[in-house]
Motif scaffolding. Sequence first.
Motif, PDB file in Angstrom:
ATOM      1  N   VAL A 135      -0.178  10.158 -14.779  1.00  0.00           N
ATOM      2  CA  VAL A 135       0.632  10.882 -15.590  1.00  0.00           C
ATOM      3  C   VAL A 135       1.034   9.807 -16.150  1.00  0.00           C
ATOM      4  O   VAL A 135       1.858   9.297 -15.544  1.00  0.00           O
ATOM      5  N   THR A 136       1.441  10.439 -17.457  1.00  0.00           N
ATOM      6  CA  THR A 136       2.904   9.476 -18.313  1.00  0.00           C
ATOM      7  C   THR A 136       3.895   9.972 -19.218  1.00  0.00           C
ATOM      8  O   THR A 136       3.927  11.101 -19.759  1.00  0.00           O
ATOM      9  N   ALA A 137       4.596   9.931 -19.042  1.00  0.00           N
ATOM     10  CA  ALA A 137       5.768  10.626 -20.193  1.00  0.00           C
ATOM     11  C   ALA A 137       5.877   9.946 -20.463  1.00  0.00           C
ATOM     12  O   ALA A 137       6.487   8.766 -20.719  1.00  0.00           O
ATOM     13  N   THR A 138       6.456  10.335 -21.552  1.00  0.00           N
ATOM     14  CA  THR A 138       6.751   9.701 -23.471  1.00  0.00           C
ATOM     15  C   THR A 138       8.057   9.598 -23.771  1.00  0.00           C
ATOM     16  O   THR A 138       8.876  11.352 -23.814  1.00  0.00           O
ATOM     17  N   VAL A 139       8.257   8.840 -24.365  1.00  0.00           N
ATOM     18  CA  VAL A 139       9.656   9.118 -25.328  1.00  0.00           C
ATOM     19  C   VAL A 139       9.980   8.373 -26.385  1.00  0.00           C
ATOM     20  O   VAL A 139       9.576   7.689 -26.945  1.00  0.00           O
ATOM     21  N   GLY A 191      12.696  13.462 -28.668  1.00  0.00           N
ATOM     22  CA  GLY A 191      12.812  14.137 -26.979  1.00  0.00           C
ATOM     23  C   GLY A 191      11.817  13.127 -26.008  1.00  0.00           C
ATOM     24  O   GLY A 191      11.133  11.818 -26.558  1.00  0.00           O
ATOM     25  N   ALA A 192      11.950  13.859 -24.782  1.00  0.00           N
ATOM     26  CA  ALA A 192      11.102  12.946 -23.433  1.00  0.00           C
ATOM     27  C   ALA A 192       9.727  14.073 -23.461  1.00  0.00           C
ATOM     28  O   ALA A 192      10.373  15.454 -22.967  1.00  0.00           O
ATOM     29  N   TRP A 193       8.635  13.380 -23.382  1.00  0.00           N
ATOM     30  CA  TRP A 193       7.608  14.310 -23.014  1.00  0.00           C
ATOM     31  C   TRP A 193       6.802  13.914 -21.413  1.00  0.00           C
ATOM     32  O   TRP A 193       6.699  13.238 -21.570  1.00  0.00           O
ATOM     33  N   ILE A 194       6.382  15.109 -20.693  1.00  0.00           N
ATOM     34  CA  ILE A 194       5.224  14.950 -20.243  1.00  0.00           C
ATOM     35  C   ILE A 194       4.091  15.928 -20.929  1.00  0.00           C
ATOM     36  O   ILE A 194       4.601  16.895 -20.807  1.00  0.00           O
ATOM     37  N   GLY A 195       3.284  15.216 -21.798  1.00  0.00           N
ATOM     38  CA  GLY A 195       2.235  16.164 -22.575  1.00  0.00           C
ATOM     39  C   GLY A 195       2.967  17.226 -23.321  1.00  0.00           C
ATOM     40  O   GLY A 195       4.178  16.609 -24.143  1.00  0.00           O
ATOM     41  N   ASN A 240       1.045  -1.377  -0.433  1.00  0.00           N
ATOM     42  CA  ASN A 240       0.219  -0.523   0.369  1.00  0.00           C
ATOM     43  C   ASN A 240       0.871   1.721  -0.037  1.00  0.00           C
ATOM     44  O   ASN A 240       0.176   2.426   0.656  1.00  0.00           O
ATOM     45  N   ARG A 241       1.942   1.251  -0.756  1.00  0.00           N
ATOM     46  CA  ARG A 241       2.844   2.448  -0.616  1.00  0.00           C
ATOM     47  C   ARG A 241       2.210   3.151  -2.170  1.00  0.00           C
ATOM     48  O   ARG A 241       2.543   2.220  -3.505  1.00  0.00           O
ATOM     49  N   PRO A 242       2.562   4.114  -2.181  1.00  0.00           N
ATOM     50  CA  PRO A 242       2.432   5.211  -3.173  1.00  0.00           C
ATOM     51  C   PRO A 242       3.312   5.352  -4.496  1.00  0.00           C
ATOM     52  O   PRO A 242       3.197   6.501  -5.683  1.00  0.00           O
ATOM     53  N   VAL A 243       3.953   4.059  -4.798  1.00  0.00           N
ATOM     54  CA  VAL A 243       5.403   4.531  -5.741  1.00  0.00           C
ATOM     55  C   VAL A 243       5.373   3.295  -6.041  1.00  0.00           C
ATOM     56  O   VAL A 243       5.997   2.593  -5.941  1.00  0.00           O
ATOM     57  N   PHE A 244       4.742   3.140  -7.441  1.00  0.00           N
ATOM     58  CA  PHE A 244       4.440   2.308  -7.984  1.00  0.00           C
ATOM     59  C   PHE A 244       4.059   3.150 -10.187  1.00  0.00           C
ATOM     60  O   PHE A 244       3.562   4.257 -10.046  1.00  0.00           O
ATOM     61  N   GLY A 245       4.862   2.535 -10.768  1.00  0.00           N
ATOM     62  CA  GLY A 245       4.573   2.835 -12.038  1.00  0.00           C
ATOM     63  C   GLY A 245       4.288   0.957 -13.311  1.00  0.00           C
ATOM     64  O   GLY A 245       3.798   0.341 -13.147  1.00  0.00           O
ATOM     65  N   VAL A 246       3.947   2.273 -14.637  1.00  0.00           N
ATOM     66  CA  VAL A 246       3.938   1.023 -15.829  1.00  0.00           C
ATOM     67  C   VAL A 246       4.441   1.328 -16.416  1.00  0.00           C
ATOM     68  O   VAL A 246       4.786   2.426 -16.683  1.00  0.00           O
ATOM     69  N   ILE A 247       5.900   0.497 -17.229  1.00  0.00           N
ATOM     70  CA  ILE A 247       6.687   1.104 -17.928  1.00  0.00           C
ATOM     71  C   ILE A 247       6.346  -0.275 -18.899  1.00  0.00           C
ATOM     72  O   ILE A 247       6.539  -0.942 -19.084  1.00  0.00           O
ATOM     73  N   GLY A 286      17.295  -4.825 -31.288  1.00  0.00           N
ATOM     74  CA  GLY A 286      18.192  -4.192 -30.161  1.00  0.00           C
ATOM     75  C   GLY A 286      18.000  -3.287 -30.186  1.00  0.00           C
ATOM     76  O   GLY A 286      19.233  -2.419 -29.080  1.00  0.00           O
ATOM     77  N   ARG A 287      17.131  -2.194 -30.502  1.00  0.00           N
ATOM     78  CA  ARG A 287      17.309  -0.880 -30.611  1.00  0.00           C
ATOM     79  C   ARG A 287      15.805  -0.308 -29.390  1.00  0.00           C
ATOM     80  O   ARG A 287      14.855  -0.839 -29.996  1.00  0.00           O
ATOM     81  N   THR A 288      16.193   0.683 -28.589  1.00  0.00           N
ATOM     82  CA  THR A 288      15.060   0.860 -28.316  1.00  0.00           C
ATOM     83  C   THR A 288      14.468   2.440 -29.255  1.00  0.00           C
ATOM     84  O   THR A 288      14.912   2.969 -29.398  1.00  0.00           O
ATOM     85  N   LEU A 289      13.092   1.965 -29.303  1.00  0.00           N
ATOM     86  CA  LEU A 289      12.656   2.849 -30.061  1.00  0.00           C
ATOM     87  C   LEU A 289      11.504   4.139 -30.061  1.00  0.00           C
ATOM     88  O   LEU A 289      11.600   5.164 -30.570  1.00  0.00           O
ATOM     89  N   ALA A 290      11.159   3.726 -28.503  1.00  0.00           N
ATOM     90  CA  ALA A 290      10.086   4.530 -27.814  1.00  0.00           C
ATOM     91  C   ALA A 290       9.983   3.696 -26.501  1.00  0.00           C
ATOM     92  O   ALA A 290       9.762   2.330 -26.365  1.00  0.00           O
ATOM     93  N   GLY A 291       8.867   4.957 -25.302  1.00  0.00           N
ATOM     94  CA  GLY A 291       9.046   4.068 -24.450  1.00  0.00           C
ATOM     95  C   GLY A 291       8.178   5.213 -23.495  1.00  0.00           C
ATOM     96  O   GLY A 291       7.826   6.246 -24.398  1.00  0.00           O
ATOM     97  N   TRP A 292       7.477   4.554 -22.762  1.00  0.00           N
ATOM     98  CA  TRP A 292       6.423   4.545 -21.875  1.00  0.00           C
ATOM     99  C   TRP A 292       6.299   4.512 -20.017  1.00  0.00           C
ATOM    100  O   TRP A 292       6.735   3.801 -19.977  1.00  0.00           O
ATOM    101  N   ILE A 293       6.428   6.004 -19.703  1.00  0.00           N
ATOM    102  CA  ILE A 293       6.387   5.418 -18.506  1.00  0.00           C
ATOM    103  C   ILE A 293       6.004   6.240 -17.272  1.00  0.00           C
ATOM    104  O   ILE A 293       5.124   7.612 -17.872  1.00  0.00           O
ATOM    105  N   HIS A 294       4.369   5.203 -16.976  1.00  0.00           N
ATOM    106  CA  HIS A 294       2.717   5.965 -15.994  1.00  0.00           C
ATOM    107  C   HIS A 294       3.068   5.611 -14.846  1.00  0.00           C
ATOM    108  O   HIS A 294       3.042   4.475 -13.795  1.00  0.00           O
ATOM    109  N   ASP A 295       2.787   6.826 -14.042  1.00  0.00           N
ATOM    110  CA  ASP A 295       2.382   6.966 -12.822  1.00  0.00           C
ATOM    111  C   ASP A 295       0.560   6.863 -12.224  1.00  0.00           C
ATOM    112  O   ASP A 295      -0.451   7.732 -12.702  1.00  0.00           O
TER     113      ASP A 295
END
Length: 257
Positions: A130-134, A139-143, A102-109, A116-125
Amino acid sequence: MRIDVGKVVDIIRDAAKAEIVPRFCALQAHQIREKGPGNLVTEADIEAEKVLTRRLQELLPGARVVGEEAVAADPHVMDLLHGDAPVWIIDPVDGTANFAKNRPVFGVIVALVHGGRTLAGWIHDPLADVTATVEAGQGAWIGDVRLRAAPSAPLSELVGSLGFRRNKQLSGRVREMLVQGSVAHDYLGLAGGRIHFAYYRRLNPWDHAAGVLMFQEAGGHAALLDGAPYRPFPGPTGVLLAPDQQVWDELRPLIEA
């Protein structure tokens, strides 16, 4: 290969709202188990990964999926990273121990990799929604806010993370060491300029594929501890992230000590 970043954000948000947030602070004992010593999995992990797997494959037909829980059930799933098809990499609940307690520190990745190369990524709280995208080269963005890594600074001013590890060589040299229990939140802090550096020994691709690209696109420097570029595969050496090459070079011998 281009993907509609916004559609992926919607898929992740929908999965989090349906399968993760309602279970936070509401899990029963039978909905939590150990898949390995000290390594928890919950009903939220399992169900969120199912939804994400189905919807992301619908969005990009022909793509394969490497999910943390799928690999736990069948380690050969990891071999898909070496195939010819694009691969979605999913960590349905990063910070499962926090979530289960019940600790509020987790996310979805989520990351999309190919060759073998990362094209895009998403990290969601999920709690903040809130979702950060790249995207590589975009570039990397939130909104509509572009993310920027923290500028270079003396070691005594740095805030860092080593995941769950401790390091006596660093503890007296830097300003603060964080232990958040969620690499999703570490990477949000790194790309957002609130954390200067981090080192992760274990290279589970669902933990780092999205975050390393996000930090690099935010202006930070990342490389394996032996100096090689990071690639979204498991490996024998960890990844070190720092504001620039100079700080990376200062941190490396302290990490290795």
